[in-house]
Design a protein around this motif. Sequence first.
Motif, mmCIF file in Angstrom:
data_model
loop_
_atom_site.group_PDB
_atom_site.id
_atom_site.type_symbol
_atom_site.label_atom_id
_atom_site.label_comp_id
_atom_site.label_asym_id
_atom_site.label_seq_id
_atom_site.Cartn_x
_atom_site.Cartn_y
_atom_site.Cartn_z
ATOM 1 N N UNK A 111 0.766 -1.237 0.000
ATOM 2 C CA UNK A 111 0.000 0.000 0.000
ATOM 3 C C UNK A 111 0.802 1.296 0.000
ATOM 4 N N UNK A 112 2.071 1.263 -0.412
ATOM 5 C CA UNK A 112 2.891 2.483 -0.421
ATOM 6 C C UNK A 112 3.076 3.023 -1.835
ATOM 7 N N UNK A 113 3.516 4.286 -1.879
ATOM 8 C CA UNK A 113 4.008 4.841 -3.131
ATOM 9 C C UNK A 113 5.493 5.127 -2.945
ATOM 10 N N UNK A 114 6.338 4.558 -3.804
ATOM 11 C CA UNK A 114 7.785 4.782 -3.737
ATOM 12 C C UNK A 114 8.175 5.700 -4.880
ATOM 13 N N UNK A 115 8.890 6.775 -4.568
ATOM 14 C CA UNK A 115 9.120 7.778 -5.599
ATOM 15 C C UNK A 115 10.565 8.261 -5.673
ATOM 16 N N UNK A 116 10.983 8.615 -6.861
ATOM 17 C CA UNK A 116 12.166 9.452 -7.088
ATOM 18 C C UNK A 116 13.484 8.925 -6.532
ATOM 19 N N UNK A 117 13.749 7.641 -6.696
ATOM 20 C CA UNK A 117 15.090 7.160 -6.367
ATOM 21 C C UNK A 117 16.020 7.566 -7.504
ATOM 22 N N UNK A 118 17.140 8.186 -7.164
ATOM 23 C CA UNK A 118 18.001 8.781 -8.170
ATOM 24 C C UNK A 118 18.828 7.772 -8.945
ATOM 25 N N UNK A 119 19.402 8.257 -10.036
ATOM 26 C CA UNK A 119 20.243 7.424 -10.889
ATOM 27 C C UNK A 119 21.629 7.318 -10.275
#
Lengths: 430, 260
Positions: A111-119
């Motif tokens: 139930x989570x939103x995982x966002x914007x892990x960098x390159x």
Amino acid sequence: MNCENRKRPFGLCVFIALPFLLTINTGWGKPPLKHSSVLEVGSAQALKTLREALAVADSGDVLRVHPGTYPETGLVVSKPLTLRGIGKPVLDAHGLGALLVITANDVHVTGFVFKNVGISYVRDQAALGFVNARDVRIDSNRFDHNFFSIYGARSSGAFIENNDITGLYGHEVANGNGIHLWQCDSMTVRGNHVRGHRDGIYLEFTGNSDVTNNLAEGNIRYGLHFMFSNGSRYAANVFRNNGSGVAVMYSNKIRMEDNRFERNWGSAAYGLLCKGIEDSEVRRNVFEENTVGIFQEGLSRVHFEGNAFIRNGWAIRILADCDDNLYEGNRFAGNTFDVSYNSSMHNSNVFRGNSWDKYRGYDLNHDGRGDIPYRPVELQSSLMDHYPEALALMRSHFLTLLNLLEKQFPVLAPKSLEDDSPLFPPKAGS
Amino acid sequence: MGQIFRYCFWDLLRSRFILAYFGFFLAGSMGIFRFSPSASAAFGALLSAVILLAPLCCQIYGTLYFYQSRGFHELMFAQPIGRIPLCLGQFLALSAALGLAFLMAVGIPMAAYGFSAGGDVRLLMVFVGGGLLLHFIFLALAFLVAVSVEDRLRGFSTSLVIWLTLVFGYDALVMALVMKFSDYPLETPVLAAMLLNPVDLERVLVLMHLDSAALLGYTGASFQKFFGTVLGTWVSLGALLMWIIAPLLLFLRKLTRKDW
């Protein structure tokens, strides 16, 4: 007799002791509720951040994370916990490093939103990783704009289900994989939707696994990429519009069933690229509008049955190092070339009982099989295998003429490469 | 010349050959557009018809037309009008008539079935423009043959040989060379070979805009790189125009020097 008498009490012992052993060691079973408690996490709760909560939680606890955005990186779950997002809380890495790494068994993240892990060009940093973990369960999460989304290594028995994963699109060098599993075993990847990653789903050294009901589309390189993963099965997936289709390499005892390979169209695109596969089964798949339906190199004893090849450039391209494969009951319709084969000498592959829309035979004894064999390798396609530059002559009337001649007097394709009991294609409109 | 053109043009529009040509192409393209699953497939099928039949019809009818104008020529040469305006007017009239027939035969079904080439204007331009130029090229060749060869039978066979060579023989030669020199990188030579034959050039130009371009693989990629550029477009247009201008100039030269 004697032996069995001795064994039975021991087995019984284990059976009775099992729940106790498990509750003591891992807190996996439901009974010891006094140990496991529910921790509420959120801006309005006692525990403000997930990091605090992970620090105080005990094995078996449930962390209920309330809506909100949690800017985090480098979280580690080292105890068997359940992380439950209420109303899709967002974990945002803001372009920095990895978000969450699981190092314990029996962790459940939902139930989570995982966002914007960098390159990163140094580390394979992922939104959600698990390492050396058994029986992890990751379901119903959303992954947005991450370098890698889910990354598993040296783990077993994980369930990855119903996640919605969107990658970075862009170039394949600056993009990670959607679901990346390395040196795992007995994994289940089911019902996920992966797009915009380098490889949608990537399995390497990951045997005995099940990849089913996933949809991989618009990934930069492969929809599914599969290497050294013996005994795995992938079924009922849809691979659509990926850069180069699906690649399956150096594995044996694979089962590919009921998948759809659609619109992998481009000068280096394949529906399915098979290389070094042995003793496997490919059944009831549909290959539609791919430049090459299946490209086969170094395949042995693979059974292709009941697949449909519709409107592909080449339905099947076989290199002559493929042997003892069987093609039975497949349907070929509207392909520019049905089969190409790059040798005129040796062939040990068998075609029988397939239906070919280009077949022009007859059935005098009414057994439903054509009385004259069908030769699926056209002169045109063998010529182009030998001399790729000759492709410039495609659709020229000279080649049409040659094709006609080859049909009457075969010279280029091996004689054995023919279907001696072709089925009649279904009548148009039926 | 203008008057000759007008007169011949209207005369030609009423000729049975042009009507038959128009009717045949119309029926063909109607059928193709009606039954093809996609615009790309339709254009592919139509392309095959155009590069086979348009050269044949133009070559044969052009030769025939010039031979049949013998009486007309002899009559007109007595009048105060030069050979060049007379025959050039005829050539233009014939080109316009056959070109118009082709244009309408292909255009009407496209309009009727709403095929705007899948929105690809370039494909449409290449297909129609290239098709028209093919007509002009083979008419020019036909006139050249007719004026150079006095004997009609020999004239017709020469025309047929030219058609066979450009549609079949040339490709056979290219194929043979590709097989012979397959150890060498051949993309550029093959590209040059395609540029030199108008039939092949038109085929490749259209092919580049169809789905099947993806089947060409590496060769296709290098082709795409060439034909995709402004330079490539001008070079191919130039090559097609050369195939009209060169035979026409030769034809006019022979015409002025011919002793009737």
